[in-house]
Write a protein that holds these residues in place. Structure first.
Motif, PDB file in Angstrom:
ATOM      1  N   GLU A  56      35.359  47.882  43.834  1.00  0.00           N
ATOM      2  CA  GLU A  56      35.926  46.900  44.756  1.00  0.00           C
ATOM      3  C   GLU A  56      36.799  45.893  44.001  1.00  0.00           C
ATOM      4  OE1 GLU A  56      32.467  46.279  48.123  1.00  0.00           O
ATOM      5  OE2 GLU A  56      32.162  45.382  46.135  1.00  0.00           O
ATOM      6  N   LEU A  57      36.292  45.446  42.876  1.00  0.00           N
ATOM      7  CA  LEU A  57      37.009  44.455  42.086  1.00  0.00           C
ATOM      8  C   LEU A  57      38.351  44.998  41.608  1.00  0.00           C
ATOM      9  CD1 LEU A  57      36.893  41.664  40.657  1.00  0.00           C
ATOM     10  CD2 LEU A  57      35.854  42.845  38.725  1.00  0.00           C
ATOM     11  N   ARG A  58      38.349  46.199  41.074  1.00  0.00           N
ATOM     12  CA  ARG A  58      39.593  46.771  40.561  1.00  0.00           C
ATOM     13  C   ARG A  58      40.605  46.989  41.684  1.00  0.00           C
ATOM     14  NH1 ARG A  58      36.921  50.854  36.030  1.00  0.00           N
ATOM     15  NH2 ARG A  58      37.069  49.343  34.306  1.00  0.00           N
ATOM     16  N   ALA A  59      40.145  47.348  42.865  1.00  0.00           N
ATOM     17  CA  ALA A  59      41.064  47.513  43.995  1.00  0.00           C
ATOM     18  C   ALA A  59      41.724  46.185  44.343  1.00  0.00           C
ATOM     19  CB  ALA A  59      40.319  48.073  45.201  1.00  0.00           C
ATOM     20  N   ARG A  60      40.944  45.096  44.326  1.00  0.00           N
ATOM     21  CA  ARG A  60      41.509  43.792  44.631  1.00  0.00           C
ATOM     22  C   ARG A  60      42.523  43.378  43.575  1.00  0.00           C
ATOM     23  NH1 ARG A  60      41.549  43.444  48.191  1.00  0.00           N
ATOM     24  NH2 ARG A  60      39.631  42.785  49.203  1.00  0.00           N
ATOM     25  N   VAL A  61      42.194  43.593  42.302  1.00  0.00           N
ATOM     26  CA  VAL A  61      43.115  43.211  41.222  1.00  0.00           C
ATOM     27  C   VAL A  61      44.392  44.040  41.283  1.00  0.00           C
ATOM     28  CG1 VAL A  61      43.426  43.131  38.714  1.00  0.00           C
ATOM     29  CG2 VAL A  61      41.274  42.348  39.742  1.00  0.00           C
ATOM     30  N   ARG A  62      44.282  45.318  41.615  1.00  0.00           N
ATOM     31  CA  ARG A  62      45.494  46.156  41.736  1.00  0.00           C
ATOM     32  C   ARG A  62      46.442  45.595  42.787  1.00  0.00           C
ATOM     33  NH1 ARG A  62      41.966  50.597  41.032  1.00  0.00           N
ATOM     34  NH2 ARG A  62      41.803  50.898  43.304  1.00  0.00           N
TER      35      ARG A  62
ATOM     36  N   TRP B 246      46.726  42.468  43.707  1.00  0.00           N
ATOM     37  CA  TRP B 246      47.369  41.274  43.148  1.00  0.00           C
ATOM     38  C   TRP B 246      48.462  41.657  42.167  1.00  0.00           C
ATOM     39  CZ3 TRP B 246      42.070  38.679  41.750  1.00  0.00           C
ATOM     40  CH2 TRP B 246      41.463  38.194  42.925  1.00  0.00           C
ATOM     41  N   ARG B 247      48.171  42.631  41.332  1.00  0.00           N
ATOM     42  CA  ARG B 247      49.171  43.069  40.348  1.00  0.00           C
ATOM     43  C   ARG B 247      50.422  43.614  41.049  1.00  0.00           C
ATOM     44  NH1 ARG B 247      48.050  40.551  35.850  1.00  0.00           N
ATOM     45  NH2 ARG B 247      46.050  41.088  34.906  1.00  0.00           N
ATOM     46  N   ALA B 248      50.215  44.360  42.113  1.00  0.00           N
ATOM     47  CA  ALA B 248      51.352  44.922  42.847  1.00  0.00           C
ATOM     48  C   ALA B 248      52.240  43.822  43.409  1.00  0.00           C
ATOM     49  CB  ALA B 248      50.860  45.832  43.969  1.00  0.00           C
TER      50      ALA B 248
ATOM     51  N   ALA C 103      32.627  27.430  43.981  1.00  0.00           N
ATOM     52  CA  ALA C 103      33.786  28.230  43.607  1.00  0.00           C
ATOM     53  C   ALA C 103      34.836  28.210  44.714  1.00  0.00           C
ATOM     54  CB  ALA C 103      33.362  29.657  43.296  1.00  0.00           C
ATOM     55  N   SER C 104      34.381  28.293  45.964  1.00  0.00           N
ATOM     56  CA  SER C 104      35.316  28.245  47.089  1.00  0.00           C
ATOM     57  C   SER C 104      36.040  26.914  47.136  1.00  0.00           C
ATOM     58  CB  SER C 104      34.570  28.492  48.403  1.00  0.00           C
ATOM     59  OG  SER C 104      35.451  28.447  49.497  1.00  0.00           O
ATOM     60  N   ALA C 105      35.298  25.815  46.949  1.00  0.00           N
ATOM     61  CA  ALA C 105      35.904  24.487  46.978  1.00  0.00           C
ATOM     62  C   ALA C 105      36.915  24.307  45.845  1.00  0.00           C
ATOM     63  CB  ALA C 105      34.823  23.423  46.895  1.00  0.00           C
ATOM     64  N   ALA C 106      36.715  25.032  44.743  1.00  0.00           N
ATOM     65  CA  ALA C 106      37.626  24.945  43.606  1.00  0.00           C
ATOM     66  C   ALA C 106      38.823  25.883  43.735  1.00  0.00           C
ATOM     67  CB  ALA C 106      36.873  25.251  42.308  1.00  0.00           C
ATOM     68  N   GLY C 107      38.934  26.580  44.865  1.00  0.00           N
ATOM     69  CA  GLY C 107      40.093  27.433  45.092  1.00  0.00           C
ATOM     70  C   GLY C 107      40.021  28.791  44.436  1.00  0.00           C
ATOM     71  N   VAL C 108      38.808  29.249  44.132  1.00  0.00           N
ATOM     72  CA  VAL C 108      38.634  30.573  43.538  1.00  0.00           C
ATOM     73  C   VAL C 108      38.842  31.642  44.612  1.00  0.00           C
ATOM     74  CG1 VAL C 108      36.923  32.120  42.490  1.00  0.00           C
ATOM     75  CG2 VAL C 108      37.127  29.747  41.707  1.00  0.00           C
ATOM     76  N   ASP C 109      39.474  32.746  44.235  1.00  0.00           N
ATOM     77  CA  ASP C 109      39.767  33.815  45.195  1.00  0.00           C
ATOM     78  C   ASP C 109      38.608  34.777  45.384  1.00  0.00           C
ATOM     79  OD1 ASP C 109      42.803  33.486  45.794  1.00  0.00           O
ATOM     80  OD2 ASP C 109      42.642  33.273  43.633  1.00  0.00           O
ATOM     81  N   VAL C 110      37.936  35.145  44.286  1.00  0.00           N
ATOM     82  CA  VAL C 110      36.891  36.160  44.346  1.00  0.00           C
ATOM     83  C   VAL C 110      35.720  35.744  43.464  1.00  0.00           C
ATOM     84  CG1 VAL C 110      36.271  38.488  43.544  1.00  0.00           C
ATOM     85  CG2 VAL C 110      38.308  38.156  44.954  1.00  0.00           C
TER      86      VAL C 110
END
Length: 283
Positions: free
Chosen positions: A12-18, A20-22, A85-92
């Protein structure tokens, strides 16, 4: 409630990062063991200056704990962590379980030397092998452009920086200054273990380092300043594992001002709680 996306598997993580990279986005990783506090939030805030997307990993890594250490009672506060983490603007938030990180048959660790030798290793001989292995896995799982670590764990920062360089891992390792309470105590997830009386004593660890750094900068011999700090810490009720002056990059012993940038590092137990801290000696 929080709207942060939480992923539990590497796939799941790698799919999300791909994705973003795209889109041409830069990615930052903030590795944690959870029990997030203002020091972790400072890492997340710093990540915004380096990347478009931020991943916070939350994983209490068993391989960096010795059998006698506090793995079972290490604070676990996932819901509160996700909110911070959400309050700090983290995506995942990447929250794998042990089986995801160390599947059946896992048999590989990273062998270390250089800055991993001495200090923590004298007291926790398997610790950095566990740290380096899980961090290397996180780097390959998240493929970040930059990873942020707190300077409070200064030897860890040096070990991870050396590992990334030696293994040609395509990630920039960034150290973020230690966050402190108003009385000087370095923020740590383990501070919750301190009794009220111990909490009043704990800031003396930072004061002893500060006094030693000032003495060295004012011309005192390094060995004498360090020994005086050890006495101060011991007299305050700490059981000192180490209090040393080391080269700030290599962590080799340093005998005198002018032999390179100096970092003072300490680990000491106050009751049942082990605290670590470090400060630079100003040039």
């Amino acid at each position: 409630m929080t709207d942060i996306e939480t992923l539990h598997t590497v796939a799941e993580l790698r799919a999300r990062v791909r994705a973003w990279r795209a889109a041409g986005e830069r990615v930052a990783l903030v590795p944690t063991m959870g029990a997030l506090h203002a020091g972790h939030v400072a890492l997340m805030d710093a990540a915004h200056r380096h990347a478009d997307r931020i991943i916070v990993s939350i994983f209490v890594n068993p391989t960096q704990f010795a059998p006698t250490e506090d793995l079972a009672r290490y604070p676990r506060t996932l819901d509160a962590d996700r909110q911070k983490a959400s309050a700090a603007g983290v995506d995942v938030a990447f929250v794998p379980d042990v089986a995801e990180m160390y599947p059946d048959g896992f048999a590989t660790t990273i062998s270390l030397a250089g800055p991993a030798l001495g200090l923590e290793t004298d007291f926790r001989p398997t610790h950095f092998a566990g740290v380096a292995t899980v961090v290397a896995k996180l780097f390959t799982q998240t493929a970040p452009d930059v990873a942020l670590f707190g300077e409070k764990d200064y030897q860890q920062l040096a070990v991870v920086t050396r590992m990334a360089r030696d293994l040609d891992l395509p990630v920039e390792v960034v150290g973020v200054p230690t966050m402190r309470e108003p009385d000087g105590l370095a923020l740590s997830s383990r501070n919750v273990y301190l009794s009220a009386e111990e909490r009043r004593t704990a800031p003396l660890l930072h004061k002893a380092l500060t006094d030693a750094a000032h003495a060295i900068r004012s011309g005192a011999a390094v060995a004498e300043a360090v020994q005086a700090a050890r006495r101060t810490v011991g007299d305050a009720g700490f059981a000192v594992d180490y209090l040393e002056a080391r080269h700030a990059v290599t962590l080799a012993p340093v005998a005198a001002l002018g032999a390179g940038p100096i970092r003072l590092l300490v680990a000491a137990r106050l009751g049942a709680t082990r605290l670590i801290d470090n400060i630079p000696v100003p040039d």
